[in-house]
Design a protein around this motif. Structure first.
Motif, PDB file in Angstrom:
ATOM      1  N   GLU A  94     -87.772  19.538  22.846  1.00 14.51           N
ATOM      2  CA  GLU A  94     -86.663  19.417  21.898  1.00 14.51           C
ATOM      3  C   GLU A  94     -85.342  19.943  22.461  1.00 14.51           C
ATOM      4  OE1 GLU A  94     -85.707  20.787  17.303  1.00 14.51           O
ATOM      5  OE2 GLU A  94     -87.785  20.682  17.994  1.00 14.51           O
ATOM      6  N   VAL A  95     -85.412  20.788  23.492  1.00 13.33           N
ATOM      7  CA  VAL A  95     -84.206  21.392  24.063  1.00 13.33           C
ATOM      8  C   VAL A  95     -84.232  21.178  25.573  1.00 13.33           C
ATOM      9  CG1 VAL A  95     -82.898  23.534  24.391  1.00 13.33           C
ATOM     10  CG2 VAL A  95     -84.162  23.150  22.252  1.00 13.33           C
ATOM     11  N   ILE A  96     -83.097  20.750  26.151  1.00 16.23           N
ATOM     12  CA  ILE A  96     -83.041  20.592  27.604  1.00 16.23           C
ATOM     13  C   ILE A  96     -81.817  21.301  28.171  1.00 16.23           C
ATOM     14  CG2 ILE A  96     -84.294  18.417  27.585  1.00 16.23           C
ATOM     15  CD1 ILE A  96     -81.625  16.973  28.112  1.00 16.23           C
ATOM     16  N   ASP A  97     -81.979  21.773  29.400  1.00 18.13           N
ATOM     17  CA  ASP A  97     -80.891  22.383  30.162  1.00 18.13           C
ATOM     18  C   ASP A  97     -80.675  21.513  31.394  1.00 18.13           C
ATOM     19  OD1 ASP A  97     -79.059  23.967  31.450  1.00 18.13           O
ATOM     20  OD2 ASP A  97     -80.465  25.570  31.955  1.00 18.13           O
ATOM     21  N   ILE A  98     -79.578  20.751  31.404  1.00 16.09           N
ATOM     22  CA  ILE A  98     -79.293  19.823  32.499  1.00 16.09           C
ATOM     23  C   ILE A  98     -78.699  20.602  33.672  1.00 16.09           C
ATOM     24  CG2 ILE A  98     -77.919  17.838  33.215  1.00 16.09           C
ATOM     25  CD1 ILE A  98     -78.092  16.792  30.368  1.00 16.09           C
ATOM     26  N   GLY A  99     -79.347  20.488  34.831  1.00 17.93           N
ATOM     27  CA  GLY A  99     -78.904  21.257  35.993  1.00 17.93           C
ATOM     28  C   GLY A  99     -79.190  22.724  35.779  1.00 17.93           C
ATOM     29  N   LEU A 117     -90.055  23.554  22.425  1.00 18.57           N
ATOM     30  CA  LEU A 117     -90.302  23.323  23.846  1.00 18.57           C
ATOM     31  C   LEU A 117     -88.966  23.099  24.541  1.00 18.57           C
ATOM     32  CD1 LEU A 117     -93.472  21.044  23.960  1.00 18.57           C
ATOM     33  CD2 LEU A 117     -93.293  23.521  23.946  1.00 18.57           C
ATOM     34  N   ILE A 118     -88.720  23.884  25.600  1.00 20.52           N
ATOM     35  CA  ILE A 118     -87.438  23.885  26.304  1.00 20.52           C
ATOM     36  C   ILE A 118     -87.681  23.474  27.745  1.00 20.52           C
ATOM     37  CG2 ILE A 118     -85.402  25.264  26.873  1.00 20.52           C
ATOM     38  CD1 ILE A 118     -86.388  27.281  24.697  1.00 20.52           C
ATOM     39  N   LEU A 119     -86.930  22.490  28.218  1.00 19.17           N
ATOM     40  CA  LEU A 119     -87.133  21.959  29.555  1.00 19.17           C
ATOM     41  C   LEU A 119     -85.865  22.065  30.385  1.00 19.17           C
ATOM     42  CD1 LEU A 119     -89.145  20.293  31.418  1.00 19.17           C
ATOM     43  CD2 LEU A 119     -87.846  18.281  30.657  1.00 19.17           C
ATOM     44  N   SER A 172     -82.770  18.256  20.035  1.00 24.07           N
ATOM     45  CA  SER A 172     -81.867  18.940  19.106  1.00 24.07           C
ATOM     46  C   SER A 172     -80.754  19.688  19.825  1.00 24.07           C
ATOM     47  CB  SER A 172     -82.645  19.924  18.225  1.00 24.07           C
ATOM     48  OG  SER A 172     -83.247  20.947  19.013  1.00 24.07           O
ATOM     49  N   LYS A 173     -80.960  20.014  21.110  1.00 18.69           N
ATOM     50  CA  LYS A 173     -79.941  20.740  21.877  1.00 18.69           C
ATOM     51  C   LYS A 173     -79.933  20.254  23.326  1.00 18.69           C
ATOM     52  CE  LYS A 173     -80.481  25.026  19.162  1.00 18.69           C
ATOM     53  NZ  LYS A 173     -79.198  24.989  18.421  1.00 18.69           N
ATOM     54  N   ILE A 174     -78.733  20.061  23.865  1.00 21.53           N
ATOM     55  CA  ILE A 174     -78.538  19.760  25.277  1.00 21.53           C
ATOM     56  C   ILE A 174     -77.543  20.769  25.836  1.00 21.53           C
ATOM     57  CG2 ILE A 174     -77.613  18.122  26.954  1.00 21.53           C
ATOM     58  CD1 ILE A 174     -78.517  15.853  25.151  1.00 21.53           C
ATOM     59  N   PHE A 175     -77.947  21.488  26.879  1.00 21.88           N
ATOM     60  CA  PHE A 175     -77.067  22.465  27.519  1.00 21.88           C
ATOM     61  C   PHE A 175     -76.555  21.903  28.838  1.00 21.88           C
ATOM     62  CE2 PHE A 175     -79.577  25.070  24.686  1.00 21.88           C
ATOM     63  CZ  PHE A 175     -78.678  26.028  24.231  1.00 21.88           C
ATOM     64  N   PRO A 207     -79.350  13.272  14.913  1.00 18.37           N
ATOM     65  CA  PRO A 207     -78.146  13.615  14.144  1.00 18.37           C
ATOM     66  C   PRO A 207     -78.138  15.102  13.795  1.00 18.37           C
ATOM     67  CG  PRO A 207     -79.076  11.566  13.354  1.00 18.37           C
ATOM     68  CD  PRO A 207     -80.064  12.115  14.334  1.00 18.37           C
ATOM     69  N   GLY A 208     -77.021  15.748  14.022  1.00 20.62           N
ATOM     70  CA  GLY A 208     -76.923  17.181  13.826  1.00 20.62           C
ATOM     71  C   GLY A 208     -77.216  17.973  15.088  1.00 20.62           C
ATOM     72  N   GLY A 209     -77.783  17.316  16.110  1.00 16.61           N
ATOM     73  CA  GLY A 209     -78.033  17.977  17.383  1.00 16.61           C
ATOM     74  C   GLY A 209     -76.735  18.359  18.063  1.00 16.61           C
ATOM     75  N   ILE A 210     -76.817  19.268  19.027  1.00 11.54           N
ATOM     76  CA  ILE A 210     -75.609  19.843  19.624  1.00 11.54           C
ATOM     77  C   ILE A 210     -75.641  19.736  21.142  1.00 11.54           C
ATOM     78  CG2 ILE A 210     -74.228  21.955  19.895  1.00 11.54           C
ATOM     79  CD1 ILE A 210     -75.300  22.894  17.211  1.00 11.54           C
ATOM     80  N   VAL A 211     -74.493  19.348  21.716  1.00  9.54           N
ATOM     81  CA  VAL A 211     -74.265  19.435  23.157  1.00  9.54           C
ATOM     82  C   VAL A 211     -73.470  20.713  23.411  1.00  9.54           C
ATOM     83  CG1 VAL A 211     -73.166  18.421  25.178  1.00  9.54           C
ATOM     84  CG2 VAL A 211     -74.292  16.945  23.506  1.00  9.54           C
ATOM     85  N   TYR A 212     -74.016  21.595  24.248  1.00  9.72           N
ATOM     86  CA  TYR A 212     -73.352  22.852  24.617  1.00  9.72           C
ATOM     87  C   TYR A 212     -72.756  22.688  26.014  1.00  9.72           C
ATOM     88  CZ  TYR A 212     -76.132  25.100  20.890  1.00  9.72           C
ATOM     89  OH  TYR A 212     -76.702  25.460  19.689  1.00  9.72           O
TER      90      TYR A 212
END
Length: 281
Positions: A94-99, A117-119, A172-175, A207-212
């Protein structure tokens, strides 16, 4: 007479010694060093699933694998049944950290979001292996708890294959933390925020998810803000709401680049963007 061992030999000897000792000690970065940046347009000999349903996440999150008498939380949908039979996971990433770099953000987020789950996604081979070893060591050091069972790291090229790993509205979240600024104008096409890539982020975000986003380069910050604000699927989150987000505090202080900027008394530019509901038509 044999010469002194080269870097590759030292790396192999170190990893062999780690395995013999059970891999509980934290890996040392000096044995996993690699160039700071990789060309996202190169082939890199990557493997990736044909569709998200074809991806097997069980090796990344073994504690979240479904047993035969269990079903995923959303097993009512036909898509969920397909996921259960292929991936055999209790829930989706549900959560990813790009790079994700050396995994500082992943490790910090794990206890703050234990139910998700965070990837981490990283294109560099050695850095990916370091993060994977780091996660294994943290799990071995905390056998009595589920802490760090919810994080994983995958070698991938986000610019090419994001929809191959994640289905529509899954995340739900993209960092996006301290990405390569690609200062030269001819290199701007390699920036991780662009018109095309923002549409892919909108596709995989619910919808409602966030890009950080966070960077210490003001020009890149303005670039990311301009391109995300211009996209019809995103709106910028107000400053007060941004500063109240616990993830922002973690993002500012726990990434390796963030710590380096802190040591050098450099600036940190933050912007958050919310995924909007799609128009009914």
């Amino acid at each position: 007479m044999a010469g002194a061992p080269n870097k590759r030999q030292k790396r192999a000897e170190y990893r062999s010694a780690r395995e013999q000792h059970g891999g509980t000690e934290m890996p040392k970065k000096k044995f996993y060093r690699q160039r700071a940046h990789a060309n996202p347009f190169s082939d890199h000999q990557l493997t990736y699933p044909r569709t998200p349903i074809d991806m097997d996440w069980s090796t990344f999150f073994p504690a979240f694998v479904c047993h035969q008498d269990q079903e995923p939380a959303d097993a009512k949908s036909q898509d969920s049944i397909a996921v259960m039979s292929t991936k055999k996971m209790k829930q989706d990433v549900e959560v990813i950290d790009i790079g994700c770099g050396f995994g500082g953000l992943l490790v910090a987020l794990a206890p703050s979001m234990p139910e998700k789950l965070i990837l981490g996604l990283e294109i560099r081979t050695q850095v990916t292996e370091f993060v994977q070893e780091r996660i294994r060591s943290l799990r071995a050091q905390n056998p009595e708890t589920n802490v760090y069972q919810n994080i994983g790291c995958l070698r991938a090229n986000t610019m090419k294959f994001l929809p191959n790993f994640f289905k529509k509205s899954q995340l739900s979240k993209i960092f996006i933390c301290f990405p390569d600024p690609h200062f030269k104008a001819r290199k701007h096409k390699a920036r991780i925020v662009s018109v095309t890539l923002n549409s892919e982020y909108a596709y995989v975000l619910k919808p409602g998810g966030i890009v950080y986003t966070i960077t210490d380069v003001e020009d890149l910050h303005e670039w990311m803000v301009h391109h995300l604000e211009a996209h019809p699927s995103f709106e910028r989150i107000p400053f007060e709401e941004q500063e109240a987000d616990e993830c922002v505090k973690i993002m500012r202080t726990e990434t390796e680049e963030g710590k380096k900027v802190e040591r050098n008394n450099g600036p940190k530019f933050v912007a958050l963007f919310r995924r909007l509901e799609d128009n009914p038509w």
